[in-house]
Design a protein around this motif. Structure first.
Motif, PDB file in Angstrom:
ATOM      1  N   GLN A  52      23.545 -30.423  11.464  1.00 13.52           N
ATOM      2  CA  GLN A  52      22.587 -29.290  10.619  1.00 13.52           C
ATOM      3  C   GLN A  52      22.433 -29.662   9.128  1.00 13.52           C
ATOM      4  O   GLN A  52      23.233 -30.200   8.557  1.00 13.52           O
ATOM      5  CB  GLN A  52      23.558 -28.132  10.676  1.00 13.52           C
ATOM      6  CG  GLN A  52      22.862 -26.839  10.552  1.00 13.52           C
ATOM      7  CD  GLN A  52      23.462 -25.654  10.998  1.00 13.52           C
ATOM      8  OE1 GLN A  52      24.559 -25.754  11.308  1.00 13.52           O
ATOM      9  NE2 GLN A  52      23.062 -24.341  10.697  1.00 13.52           N
ATOM     10  N   ARG A  53      21.411 -29.423   8.806  1.00 16.16           N
ATOM     11  CA  ARG A  53      20.938 -29.252   7.209  1.00 16.16           C
ATOM     12  C   ARG A  53      20.578 -27.995   6.721  1.00 16.16           C
ATOM     13  O   ARG A  53      20.233 -27.313   7.510  1.00 16.16           O
ATOM     14  CB  ARG A  53      19.930 -30.345   6.977  1.00 16.16           C
ATOM     15  CG  ARG A  53      20.539 -32.034   7.049  1.00 16.16           C
ATOM     16  CD  ARG A  53      19.207 -32.778   6.963  1.00 16.16           C
ATOM     17  NE  ARG A  53      19.514 -34.023   7.138  1.00 16.16           N
ATOM     18  CZ  ARG A  53      18.630 -35.225   7.340  1.00 16.16           C
ATOM     19  NH1 ARG A  53      17.479 -34.673   7.416  1.00 16.16           N
ATOM     20  NH2 ARG A  53      19.283 -36.294   7.451  1.00 16.16           N
ATOM     21  N   GLU A  77      17.552 -25.650   7.955  1.00 13.80           N
ATOM     22  CA  GLU A  77      16.989 -26.443   9.233  1.00 13.80           C
ATOM     23  C   GLU A  77      17.483 -25.907  10.437  1.00 13.80           C
ATOM     24  O   GLU A  77      18.580 -25.685  10.385  1.00 13.80           O
ATOM     25  CB  GLU A  77      16.849 -27.793   9.140  1.00 13.80           C
ATOM     26  CG  GLU A  77      15.844 -28.218   7.945  1.00 13.80           C
ATOM     27  CD  GLU A  77      15.863 -29.896   8.078  1.00 13.80           C
ATOM     28  OE1 GLU A  77      14.927 -30.428   8.310  1.00 13.80           O
ATOM     29  OE2 GLU A  77      16.836 -30.480   7.397  1.00 13.80           O
ATOM     30  N   TYR A  78      16.828 -25.940  11.426  1.00 10.72           N
ATOM     31  CA  TYR A  78      17.236 -25.695  12.773  1.00 10.72           C
ATOM     32  C   TYR A  78      18.274 -26.654  13.159  1.00 10.72           C
ATOM     33  O   TYR A  78      18.074 -27.882  13.153  1.00 10.72           O
ATOM     34  CB  TYR A  78      16.337 -25.656  13.996  1.00 10.72           C
ATOM     35  CG  TYR A  78      15.055 -24.650  13.686  1.00 10.72           C
ATOM     36  CD1 TYR A  78      15.537 -23.353  13.660  1.00 10.72           C
ATOM     37  CD2 TYR A  78      14.014 -24.842  12.944  1.00 10.72           C
ATOM     38  CE1 TYR A  78      14.550 -22.234  13.311  1.00 10.72           C
ATOM     39  CE2 TYR A  78      13.058 -24.053  12.643  1.00 10.72           C
ATOM     40  CZ  TYR A  78      13.473 -22.778  12.841  1.00 10.72           C
ATOM     41  OH  TYR A  78      12.461 -21.852  12.265  1.00 10.72           O
ATOM     42  N   PRO A  79      19.318 -26.277  13.650  1.00 13.56           N
ATOM     43  CA  PRO A  79      20.368 -27.466  14.176  1.00 13.56           C
ATOM     44  C   PRO A  79      19.858 -28.138  15.294  1.00 13.56           C
ATOM     45  O   PRO A  79      19.068 -27.737  15.977  1.00 13.56           O
ATOM     46  CB  PRO A  79      21.589 -26.536  14.568  1.00 13.56           C
ATOM     47  CG  PRO A  79      21.143 -25.352  14.941  1.00 13.56           C
ATOM     48  CD  PRO A  79      19.918 -25.052  14.150  1.00 13.56           C
ATOM     49  N   ILE A  80      20.040 -29.427  15.292  1.00 14.84           N
ATOM     50  CA  ILE A  80      19.943 -30.254  16.358  1.00 14.84           C
ATOM     51  C   ILE A  80      21.184 -30.420  17.358  1.00 14.84           C
ATOM     52  O   ILE A  80      22.075 -30.883  17.152  1.00 14.84           O
ATOM     53  CB  ILE A  80      19.678 -31.772  15.898  1.00 14.84           C
ATOM     54  CG1 ILE A  80      18.391 -31.819  15.039  1.00 14.84           C
ATOM     55  CG2 ILE A  80      19.153 -32.569  16.916  1.00 14.84           C
ATOM     56  CD1 ILE A  80      18.247 -33.069  14.371  1.00 14.84           C
TER      57      ILE A  80
END
Lengths: 375, 399
Positions: free
Chosen positions: B353-354, B357-360
């Motif tokens: 996660q950043r 931004e949406y978590p990957i």
């Protein structure tokens, strides 16, 4: 019975093979994967000029009326070059939805641009917890006047960053995993409420997490029938499986050849290592795995138009073979190249990574063994 | 036959556990559990913590700073470290060059090098493989020519793990090109700061920088850095390979990896149910678990015969082959467990996660595919598994 290609197919094979050989060498591919967009627009335009983007579409829609075997020929060569351009996403999958169930208006709106190389699409179907179940959808499309409002999160949308439109699966009725209630929508990537997080994938592609938040679409955004979209999704995904199976066959062929060449030239203990019987047999096993995969790819592409049950069984069988053989050939190519096979510098690892990811796309070996057994 | 540990061994086990509970820093542990890449300072920090307790070199004789443990205690210790998921103590100094130094080196060399290996002052790397000499190590061509009180070394080494951090490299070099290949090889210690040494990174397919090429161009090495006798290097190398193999079964690490696999399979779903309840998947976890039990008991049997005074024989090749196969099988299952989320390649984003931004995908999926790719090295390094089978065929079975 006849497994030979027509003259047109031989010409297609020659031209794709030539493109991969002359313009898609490994260094070029590496530069492409590291570029901002992660693929080359000028190549994509070239694909349009060569007619590849129009290949599977009907002549009345402006296409070339090609068959599944034509797509297979193209994909096999793409596999040899590890081509990263969004062919499967745009032409095979999203194009496949429009081919199979698009209205005239939808086709008119998208296909000309698609075939000219100006419009790119991506298929947003998987969700964070759906695994490989195509009906496991929690993205909702709620009736809103004449149209719908779509809300949900789609996971690992391959070629998402470059897409002008998404083909999106959403639930218009029923529970999360019900077969009934699945509807397919065509959604502009620029529609308010659509947002993405983009990232590279381990096999050199680009993908996105795509979020839809109350995205308004008209009733004309529905591809196929409301609530009855699952059969359509299964059909198009099977076409995708056929395409990436052919791609995998191309990648396996390349790995097989690279490894064979290495066994003949790498000298240890005073002789080419290909003189050692244990490695000869390993290479033979790779050769057989490749041949069996090629057979399965032919079979799958020839059975794409059969009735759903027979089609699904054939495609699952092919995906099982491709998954197993891709793993074996990928791992053994690395092993037989020794330390060199581990490097980023050599192409071997990149083929191995792509084959690994092909197994995770549209259902892995376990998933398709189960589907095969249940049919 | 008796499976249980003695009271003394159990007390020892409790002591190790207590030490780990007190001394293993939480931030390092978190890093390990996320599967993050370790930095040089992480390795050094952990080795210094362990060394402060006097436990950095379990196998060393007490006169050089070893704790004087029995084989069983060493086994318990390494199992407890693995179970606690500590950073590995890198083998190049402690397990590889040190035993060669204290077995074949002179008094001066022992005094000079061993303490600095123990407290991680010197970082060592291994100069064995060359571009033309992998499995056929004895064909190596890096040349050391005697000139007065120095050797002049020319050649190149490859697959040199973490050479980018190294202060010293132990090298197999050719001092004689005339007789039998094996007889012209010597064992030389080289200061990495010597002029003429250049390190070139090799990036592996998982994107990591673990290995390097090391180029040696007219490198001047004092004669006092020769271990033992000129021309005896191959004997020392074979001795060292025996040591390298004894820890390679990695039973404790694999147990830990299976536990992680199971917890991921609990969290992942298939058709709405935990993946671990899927008969096909759980069966495959069981298969690798059963393989691991067999390996564990093969290792215990090896250990028992070692305690009875027999050194690790060529049977230890079984530990290398099965150990690496199991490690690879587990990483393969991890890739399958996370499904589509094996695909994102986002380095150095451990929490997936950043900001804004949406978590990957789930955090545990972040390193799964790269470590699967990385672990393919295990059946290649330390003598490929094909070479290990040759050893068993020849040395054990007499074929």
């Amino acid at each position: 019975m006849d497994f030979s290609f027509t003259d047109e197919q031989k010409m297609l094979a020659d031209s794709v093979e030539r493109f991969v050989q002359d313009e898609y060498d490994f260094d070029t591919r590496k530069a492409i994967t590291r570029s901002d967009e992660g693929f080359r627009r000028d190549y994509w335009e070239k694909f349009a000029e060569l007619g590849w983007l129009a290949l599977p579409f009907d002549e009345e829609d402006g296409g070339l009326g090609g068959s599944a075997v034509d797509t297979m020929i193209l994909m096999e060569s793409f596999g040899k070059g590890l081509v990263v351009e969004p062919y499967v996403s745009t032409v095979v999958l999203c194009g496949g939805f429009l081919r199979a169930a698009g209205t005239k208006a939808q086709k008119d709106a998208v296909l000309p641009g698609l075939m000219e190389g100006k419009t790119l699409l991506a298929f947003a179907y998987a969700e964070p917890t759906s695994r490989y179940n195509l009906a496991d959808i929690s993205t909702k499309a709620v009736k809103d006047g004449a149209g719908y409002k779509i809300t949900g999160h789609k996971a690992v949308v391959i070629h998402g960053p470059s897409a002008d439109h998404f083909v999106v699966t959403a639930r218009t009725s029923g529970g999360q995993r019900d077969e009934k209630g699945v509807t397919v929508f065509l959604v502009s990537a620029k529609a308010p409420g659509v947002s993405r997080r983009d990232y590279p994938t381990v096999d050199g592609l680009r993908a996105s997490e795509v979020s839809f938040e109350n995205v308004s679409v008209g009733a004309d955004a529905v591809i196929g029938e409301v609530d009855n979209g699952l059969a359509l999704v299964e059909r198009v995904v099977d076409e995708g499986i056929a395409a990436i199976s052919a791609e995998a066959v191309g990648a396996m062929k390349k790995l097989h050849d690279l490894t064979l060449d290495y066994l003949k030239t790498r000298v240890q203990f005073g002789q080419p290592i290909g003189r050692f019987q244990v490695l000869q047999h390993r290479q033979v096993d790779m050769f057989m795995a490749y041949e069996q995969s090629k057979s399965m790819s032919y079979m799958a592409n020839l059975k794409l138009d059969e009735a759903p049950a027979a089609r699904k069984k054939a495609l699952s069988a092919a995906k099982v073979q491709i998954g197993k053989a891709g793993r074996f050939i990928g791992q053994q190519s690395v092993q037989l190249h020794g330390g060199m096979g581990m490097t980023d510098e050599l192409s071997v690892g990149h083929y191995f990574k792509r084959l690994t990811m092909i197994d995770t796309q549209f259902g892995n070996v376990d998933h398709h063994l189960k589907r095969f057994g249940a049919l | 036959m008796d499976l249980s540990f003695s009271d003394a061994d159990r007390a020892f086990q409790a002591e190790v556990r207590q030490f780990l509970a007190e001394a293993y820093p939480a931030d390092l542990k978190a890093k390990m559990e996320r599967g993050e890449e370790l930095r040089k300072e992480d390795y050094i920090r952990w080795q210094q913590i362990v060394n402060a307790k006097g436990w950095a070199a379990p196998a060393w004789p007490t006169e050089y700073g070893g704790p004087g443990w029995t084989a069983t205690q060493r086994y318990i210790y390494s199992e407890e470290l693995a179970a606690a998921s500590t950073p590995p103590i890198l083998p190049f100094g402690i397990n590889m060059v040190a035993p060669v130094i204290y077995t074949f080196g002179n008094a001066e060399q022992k005094k000079r090098f061993l303490p600095r290996i123990l407290d991680a002052t010197d970082w060592w790397c291994q100069g064995y493989s060359e571009p033309g000499s992998g499995s056929d190590l004895a064909s190596l061509r890096t040349k050391a020519e005697r000139q007065g009180d120095h050797y002049i070394v020319n050649g190149s080494k490859t697959w040199t793990t973490l050479a980018q951090h190294a202060d010293w490299i132990f090298c197999l070099v050719r001092t004689d090109g005339t007789g039998k290949q094996q007889e012209g090889i010597s064992f030389l210690l080289i200061d990495m700061k010597t002029p003429g040494i250049r390190v070139r990174p090799i990036i592996t397919m998982d994107g990591g920088h673990e290995v390097n090429e090391v180029f040696l161009d007219d490198v001047k090495v004092p004669v006092e850095n020769l271990i033992g006798k000129e021309g005896q290097g191959w004997t020392y190398a074979k001795f060292l390979l025996g040591h390298e193999r004894s820890g390679i079964a990695a039973v404790g690490r694999s147990k830990r990896a299976i536990a992680r696999l199971k917890s991921i399979a609990e969290a992942e779903t298939i058709d709405g149910a935990p993946l671990i309840t899927d008969p096909a998947f759980s069966r495959r976890i069981s298969e690798v678990e059963v393989d691991l039990i067999a390996l564990e008991f093969t290792e215990l049997r090896t250990l028992a015969s070692e305690s009875a005074g027999k050194g690790p024989g060529p049977e230890s090749s079984i530990l290398k082959i099965k150990g690496t196969e199991i490690q690879q099988a587990i990483t393969e299952l991890l890739v399958e467990a996370v499904g589509s989320y094996a695909a994102p390649f986002v380095r150095d984003v451990p929490d997936g996660q950043r900001w804004n931004e949406y978590p990957i995908g789930p955090a545990y999926a972040a390193n799964v595919a790269p470590s699967y790719f990385n672990m393919r090295k295990t059946s290649i390094y330390g003598g490929s598994n094909e070479i290990q089978k040759n050893i068993i065929a020849k040395m054990v079975l007499g074929l």
